[in-house]
Design a protein around this motif. Structure first.
Motif, PDB file in Angstrom:
ATOM      1  N   ILE A 188       8.616   3.125  -5.556  1.00  0.00           N
ATOM      2  CA  ILE A 188       8.371   4.510  -5.999  1.00  0.00           C
ATOM      3  C   ILE A 188       6.867   4.774  -6.012  1.00  0.00           C
ATOM      4  N   VAL A 189       6.164   3.873  -6.699  1.00  0.00           N
ATOM      5  CA  VAL A 189       4.721   4.081  -6.868  1.00  0.00           C
ATOM      6  C   VAL A 189       4.021   4.166  -5.506  1.00  0.00           C
ATOM      7  N   LYS A 190       4.462   3.316  -4.586  1.00  0.00           N
ATOM      8  CA  LYS A 190       3.794   3.241  -3.280  1.00  0.00           C
ATOM      9  C   LYS A 190       4.483   4.113  -2.229  1.00  0.00           C
ATOM     10  N   ARG A 191       5.487   4.851  -2.619  1.00  0.00           N
ATOM     11  CA  ARG A 191       6.271   5.674  -1.639  1.00  0.00           C
ATOM     12  C   ARG A 191       6.557   4.812  -0.402  1.00  0.00           C
ATOM     13  N   ALA A 192       7.034   3.598  -0.677  1.00  0.00           N
ATOM     14  CA  ALA A 192       7.275   2.650   0.412  1.00  0.00           C
ATOM     15  C   ALA A 192       8.728   2.743   0.883  1.00  0.00           C
ATOM     16  N   THR A 193       8.950   2.262   2.097  1.00  0.00           N
ATOM     17  CA  THR A 193      10.290   2.289   2.691  1.00  0.00           C
ATOM     18  C   THR A 193      10.755   0.862   2.900  1.00  0.00           C
ATOM     19  N   ILE A 194      11.987   0.590   2.532  1.00  0.00           N
ATOM     20  CA  ILE A 194      12.538  -0.749   2.765  1.00  0.00           C
ATOM     21  C   ILE A 194      13.817  -0.575   3.574  1.00  0.00           C
ATOM     22  N   ARG A 195      13.961  -1.391   4.616  1.00  0.00           N
ATOM     23  CA  ARG A 195      15.132  -1.218   5.480  1.00  0.00           C
ATOM     24  C   ARG A 195      15.627  -2.574   5.988  1.00  0.00           C
ATOM     25  N   GLY A 196      16.896  -2.831   5.769  1.00  0.00           N
ATOM     26  CA  GLY A 196      17.520  -4.001   6.380  1.00  0.00           C
ATOM     27  C   GLY A 196      17.964  -3.623   7.782  1.00  0.00           C
ATOM     28  N   PHE A 197      17.943  -4.582   8.695  1.00  0.00           N
ATOM     29  CA  PHE A 197      18.341  -4.249  10.073  1.00  0.00           C
ATOM     30  C   PHE A 197      18.955  -5.461  10.747  1.00  0.00           C
ATOM     31  N   LEU A 198      19.732  -5.181  11.767  1.00  0.00           N
ATOM     32  CA  LEU A 198      20.255  -6.220  12.660  1.00  0.00           C
ATOM     33  C   LEU A 198      19.712  -5.919  14.045  1.00  0.00           C
TER      34      LEU A 198
ATOM     35  N   ASN B  69       0.843  -1.204   0.000  1.00  0.00           N
ATOM     36  CA  ASN B  69       0.000   0.000   0.000  1.00  0.00           C
ATOM     37  C   ASN B  69       0.876   1.252   0.000  1.00  0.00           C
ATOM     38  N   VAL B  70       0.275   2.371  -0.303  1.00  0.00           N
ATOM     39  CA  VAL B  70       1.017   3.642  -0.252  1.00  0.00           C
ATOM     40  C   VAL B  70       1.552   3.834   1.171  1.00  0.00           C
ATOM     41  N   GLY B  71       2.834   4.135   1.256  1.00  0.00           N
ATOM     42  CA  GLY B  71       3.453   4.374   2.563  1.00  0.00           C
ATOM     43  C   GLY B  71       3.830   3.103   3.310  1.00  0.00           C
ATOM     44  N   ALA B  72       3.823   1.956   2.614  1.00  0.00           N
ATOM     45  CA  ALA B  72       4.135   0.678   3.284  1.00  0.00           C
ATOM     46  C   ALA B  72       5.591   0.655   3.745  1.00  0.00           C
ATOM     47  N   ARG B  73       5.856  -0.171   4.764  1.00  0.00           N
ATOM     48  CA  ARG B  73       7.215  -0.354   5.286  1.00  0.00           C
ATOM     49  C   ARG B  73       7.601  -1.816   5.140  1.00  0.00           C
ATOM     50  N   VAL B  74       8.824  -2.026   4.644  1.00  0.00           N
ATOM     51  CA  VAL B  74       9.336  -3.383   4.443  1.00  0.00           C
ATOM     52  C   VAL B  74      10.576  -3.560   5.316  1.00  0.00           C
ATOM     53  N   ALA B  75      10.549  -4.562   6.192  1.00  0.00           N
ATOM     54  CA  ALA B  75      11.705  -4.858   7.042  1.00  0.00           C
ATOM     55  C   ALA B  75      12.413  -6.091   6.491  1.00  0.00           C
ATOM     56  N   ILE B  76      13.658  -5.933   6.104  1.00  0.00           N
ATOM     57  CA  ILE B  76      14.441  -7.089   5.639  1.00  0.00           C
ATOM     58  C   ILE B  76      15.191  -7.628   6.847  1.00  0.00           C
ATOM     59  N   CYS B  77      14.642  -8.703   7.401  1.00  0.00           N
ATOM     60  CA  CYS B  77      15.228  -9.315   8.596  1.00  0.00           C
ATOM     61  C   CYS B  77      16.167 -10.443   8.202  1.00  0.00           C
ATOM     62  N   GLY B  78      15.741 -11.270   7.250  1.00  0.00           N
ATOM     63  CA  GLY B  78      16.562 -12.402   6.813  1.00  0.00           C
ATOM     64  C   GLY B  78      16.243 -12.764   5.379  1.00  0.00           C
ATOM     65  N   GLN B  79      17.109 -13.552   4.769  1.00  0.00           N
ATOM     66  CA  GLN B  79      16.945 -13.985   3.377  1.00  0.00           C
ATOM     67  C   GLN B  79      17.316 -15.462   3.294  1.00  0.00           C
ATOM     68  N   ILE B  80      16.694 -16.254   4.142  1.00  0.00           N
ATOM     69  CA  ILE B  80      17.169 -17.641   4.299  1.00  0.00           C
ATOM     70  C   ILE B  80      17.075 -18.444   3.015  1.00  0.00           C
ATOM     71  N   SER B  81      16.208 -18.061   2.092  1.00  0.00           N
ATOM     72  CA  SER B  81      16.111 -18.832   0.846  1.00  0.00           C
ATOM     73  C   SER B  81      17.422 -18.773   0.055  1.00  0.00           C
ATOM     74  N   GLN B  82      18.318 -17.859   0.444  1.00  0.00           N
ATOM     75  CA  GLN B  82      19.553 -17.699  -0.329  1.00  0.00           C
ATOM     76  C   GLN B  82      20.816 -18.093   0.436  1.00  0.00           C
ATOM     77  N   TYR B  83      20.687 -18.540   1.672  1.00  0.00           N
ATOM     78  CA  TYR B  83      21.891 -18.774   2.490  1.00  0.00           C
ATOM     79  C   TYR B  83      22.758 -19.911   1.958  1.00  0.00           C
ATOM     80  N   ASN B  84      22.156 -20.861   1.255  1.00  0.00           N
ATOM     81  CA  ASN B  84      22.951 -21.984   0.740  1.00  0.00           C
ATOM     82  C   ASN B  84      23.153 -21.892  -0.778  1.00  0.00           C
ATOM     83  N   ALA B  85      22.824 -20.735  -1.330  1.00  0.00           N
ATOM     84  CA  ALA B  85      22.922 -20.589  -2.791  1.00  0.00           C
ATOM     85  C   ALA B  85      24.376 -20.696  -3.242  1.00  0.00           C
ATOM     86  N   THR B  86      24.600 -21.383  -4.338  1.00  0.00           N
ATOM     87  CA  THR B  86      25.960 -21.489  -4.875  1.00  0.00           C
ATOM     88  C   THR B  86      26.171 -20.495  -6.017  1.00  0.00           C
ATOM     89  N   GLU B  87      25.075 -19.941  -6.522  1.00  0.00           N
ATOM     90  CA  GLU B  87      25.178 -18.896  -7.549  1.00  0.00           C
ATOM     91  C   GLU B  87      24.401 -17.681  -7.090  1.00  0.00           C
TER      92      GLU B  87
END
Ligand SMILES: NC(=O)c1ccc[n+]([C@@H]2O[C@H](COP(=O)([O-])OP(=O)(O)OC[C@H]3O[C@@H](n4cnc5c(N)ncnc54)[C@H](OP(=O)(O)O)[C@@H]3O)[C@@H](O)[C@H]2O)c1
Length: 335
Positions: free
Chosen positions: A265-275, A235-253
């Protein structure tokens, strides 16, 4: 007494295997001046450990070949030359995959077994609970009425995120890898809906059905195609928290995916990785709240317990394959 330890024997190529770990026995160390000896009782195995097995620059140093695998455990002080940590004190710390550890008290947390079972210090009242709390309230800025999507919803972090979202009067929608997990999060944890990504072909369609009013907050633990399907629904103004990306932890490529930034851009959303460590100055306040909700019976986390330090590698690999509902732990039972 001997101290059984699990060392990193080799750096995994792709998914870890038994030969990447080595079980060794060493004498139990003696505490020096200002130190104490801890006998570990419960060890946490966590997805971040997969990253530490790589020889790669990250937010923390990798484990070196021949070193004890990194990890947090809870144990009891059994010998002490440090007045602040007398014998009998329960503590949690980064003691590693081993039965006994020496500490000088630095970065050690005292655990009160009368407040909650000691194992909760490794999930709902510990690092995963804090990760859920800060990711949802600080990064996602979840407000009552928001629709919150959580990936990895039945794991240690995800199961707490959903319950916190409900405590905060949000709609919570979760994704996990089995029907049993979906039943668990909806029937027992209060999630409003969810789907099993292993038996669902069209993730976007599934999210659209479950989130008819769009997504205000997206708490991402897994990345990849499941997460890609959420972006068009923000939605407009949505917030995305990048906590983990486990689907990629064993990736070889290097994983490739659709280009989704246009949606931000369209949704003026915010995305933020955090520890979780970014919020260390707020740990005390957050733990007080988590403890209150836990004691009120409003917050829980199931445990999957594997017995014996010798089985820690298996427990870790099973965690990466999704065998756990809730927190994967290893009960340490010295021989
Ligand atoms: N940013 C931070 O400070 C911080 C702190 C703690 C944890 N994390 C991250 O948060 C996430 C969850 O950690 P956790 O400790 O709570 O672990 P967890 O969710 O208890 O266990 C990992 C789960 O990931 C799922 N999974 C494995 N491969 C997957 C794949 N290819 N696609 C989708 N799901 C997959 C499995 O469940 P399914 O059956 O559902 O597949 C598995 O049970 C991890 O990505 C971890 O790295 C970040």
């Amino acid at each position: 007494m001997t101290n059984r330890q699990i060392l990193l024997a080799a750096r995994p190529k792709g998914f870890p295997q038994d030969s990447d770990f080595q079980l060794v026995e060493n004498p139990v160390p003696e505490p020096g001046d200002g130190q104490f000896l801890v006998q570990a009782e419960v060890l946490s195995v966590d997805p971040y450990m997969r990253g530490r097995m790589n020889d790669m620059a990250s937010y923390a140093q990798p484990v070196q070949i021949g070193e004890v695998m990194v990890g947090e455990s809870v144990g009891r002080v059994i010998q002490s030359r440090n007045a602040k940590f007398p014998e009998g004190t329960y503590v949690s710390g980064m003691f590693g995959w081993q039965e006994f550890a020496i500490s000088n008290g630095e970065s050690i947390r005292k655990i009160d077994p009368d407040v909650a079972p000691i194992s909760t210090a490794l999930h709902v009242l510990g690092m995963p609970g804090l990760t859920a709390y800060f990711g949802l309230f600080e990064v996602c800025q979840a407000k009552p009425g928001d629709t919150v999507v959580v990936t990895g919803a039945a794991g240690a972090v995800g199961s707490v995120v959903g319950q916190l979202a409900k405590i905060n009067d949000c709609q919570a929608v979760g994704v996990a890898g089995s029907d049993d997990k979906i039943n668990y999060i909806t029937n027992d944890l209060g999630y409003d809906g969810g789907f099993n990504y292993k038996t669902t072909d069209d993730y976007y369609k599934a999210f659209k059905q479950l989130c008819p009013d769009g997504v205000d907050a997206f708490y991402d633990n897994v990345g990849g195609p499941i997460s890609d399907a959420v972006f068009p629904l923000l939605n407009v103004g949505a917030r995305v928290a990048i906590c983990g990306q486990i689907s990629q932890y064993n990736a070889t490529e290097k994983p490739q995916g659709p280009r989704l930034l246009w949606h931000l851009i369209v949704k003026r959303a915010t995305i933020r990785g955090f520890l979780v460590f970014d919020f260390i100055s707020q740990y005390r306040e957050a733990l007080e709240k988590l403890t209150t909700w836990y004691q009120q019976g409003r917050l829980n986390c199931p445990e999957r317990v594997t017995e014996g330090i010798e089985n820690a590698p298996r427990a870790f690999m099973e965690l990466l394959q999704g065998a756990n509902t809730g927190k994967q732990l290893v009960k340490i039972c010295p021989e």
